[in-house]
Design an enzyme around this catalytic site. Structure first.
Site, short mmCIF file in Angstrom:
data_model
loop_
_atom_site.label_atom_id
_atom_site.label_comp_id
_atom_site.label_asym_id
_atom_site.label_seq_id
_atom_site.Cartn_x
_atom_site.Cartn_y
_atom_site.Cartn_z
N GLN A 298 0.83 -1.21 0.00
CA GLN A 298 0.00 0.00 0.00
C GLN A 298 0.87 1.27 0.00
OE1 GLN A 298 -3.18 0.83 -0.32
NE2 GLN A 298 -3.90 -1.27 -0.60
N SER A 299 1.87 1.28 -0.85
CA SER A 299 2.81 2.41 -0.89
C SER A 299 2.20 3.65 -1.53
CB SER A 299 4.06 2.00 -1.68
OG SER A 299 4.88 3.12 -1.93
N ASN A 300 2.17 4.76 -0.78
CA ASN A 300 1.78 6.05 -1.35
C ASN A 300 2.80 6.50 -2.39
OD1 ASN A 300 -0.52 6.47 0.44
ND2 ASN A 300 0.99 6.86 2.05
N VAL B 29 4.73 4.71 -4.40
CA VAL B 29 4.61 4.00 -5.68
C VAL B 29 3.45 4.57 -6.49
CG1 VAL B 29 4.04 1.79 -6.75
CG2 VAL B 29 5.77 1.90 -4.93
#
Length: 334
Positions: free
Chosen positions: A75-77, A79
């Site tokens: 859940q990387s912001n 990326v």
């Protein structure tokens, strides 16, 4: 510090809003709390990584890159924002996503940020938890170059001396806003994780002799490791921009008491903070970074460690898209 010497692309209108949180300040009985809205950086719903990407993509374009490689948690912001910016400039994007949290929750694995990654056309590869993800990204970059691509590798969080320029610039912007408003800032609080935002703010505020201390609320590592990472990057960034005298070690301060069981794992304080800001101010925090940072700040205010007479600015790093990966957490909280 003359930042125009470094290649840059412009991605959003500045400055981002600096707003007083009247209701939260009243709710806590002081201090006077303001919020720097870096959730309003526009691209792909905004967030702090957009500032970093102005400089990272600027350098990538200057080098003739046509393929961006980066990494982060599922859940990387970072990326999500990187994939969107790469698409804007006609670049391919490959992201390596680490299973940093052990879960089979469908919302976490398929919704929120990762849904948008795919929508932006990002190629996704997965890696097991605990791997050296920056090393994995460099390896992927080499593979792509061997196949003929002009790959540019961005580390996790965009946190290197180039990405940190985004928050050197933000610090300059914040001081100018405060000066124009007649606002005396006693303390700046933000989340600290991959270190780029925290390091850039320290360099920027030290560079303009602002006398505004930065408190980073940690979201992953223990205090000694987090401060060491931030200080190392702050020193590298200060050298890069030519800041005379470097960075004082005591300028880097992190409180890592609010991580809970680990990165991305919800805490009661985070849930309370997210609900409080939503219901008092109509502002959405995220469950991994700004939610835990706000939880820490609220607790430090309640304990009196942040004084009721202070004027505090909370830097909102964005990431509300991640809330959709945590539906069950908030359903259970009510």
């Amino acid at each position: 510090m003359h930042l125009a010497r470094f290649p840059r692309v412009r991605l959003f209108p500045t400055p981002t809003p600096l707003e007083k949180l009247e209701n939260l300040s009243r709710h806590l009985g002081g201090p006077e709390i303001w919020i720097k809205r870096d959730d309003c950086t526009v691209v792909a719903t905004g967030g702090n990584k957009v500032r970093k990407l102005e400089w990272l993509i600027g350098e990538a374009r200057a080098q003739g890159a046509d393929h961006i490689v980066t990494q982060g948690a599922v859940q990387s912001n970072h990326v999500r924002q990187t994939a969107a910016v790469a698409a804007r400039f006609g670049m391919k994007c490959t992201a390596l996503l680490e299973h940093r949290i052990e879960t089979n929750d469908r919302d976490y694995l398929a919704s929120g940020n990762i849904f948008l990654d795919r929508l932006f056309g990002c190629e996704i590869e997965y890696r097991a938890g605990g791997m050296d993800m920056n090393a994995e990204a460099e390896k992927k970059g080499e593979e792509l170059r061997a196949a003929g691509a002009k790959a540019y590798v961005i580390p996790g969080g965009g946190s290197n001396r180039v990405g940190a320029l985004g928050y050197v610039s933000c610090a300059q912007e914040l001081v100018q806003q405060a000066d124009e408003m007649g606002l005396v800032i006693d303390r700046l609080v933000t989340a600290t994780g991959s270190a780029g935002t925290h390091a850039g703010l320290v360099v920027g505020l030290e560079g303009v002799n602002s006398h505004i201390p930065v408190l980073g609320i940690g979201v992953r590592l223990p205090k000694d490791r987090q401060e060491a990472n931030v200080f190392r990057l702050a020193e590298a960034t200060a050298e890069y921009v030519g800041l005379t005298g470097g960075i004082r070690r005591e300028a880097v301060v992190a409180n890592c008491d609010y991580v809970g069981e680990g990165y991305g794992i919800p805490t009661p304080g985070m849930i309370e903070a997210v609900q409080t800001l939503a219901r008092l101010e109509g502002i959405l925090l995220d469950p991994v970074y700004s939610g835990k940072a706000m939880a820490g700040m609220i607790d430090l205010i309640r304990k009196g460690e942040i004084g009721a007479s202070e004027t505090v600015v909370f830097l909102h790093t964005g990431g509300a898209v991640g809330l959709f990966g945590y539906n069950g957490t908030f359903d259970a909280a009510g």
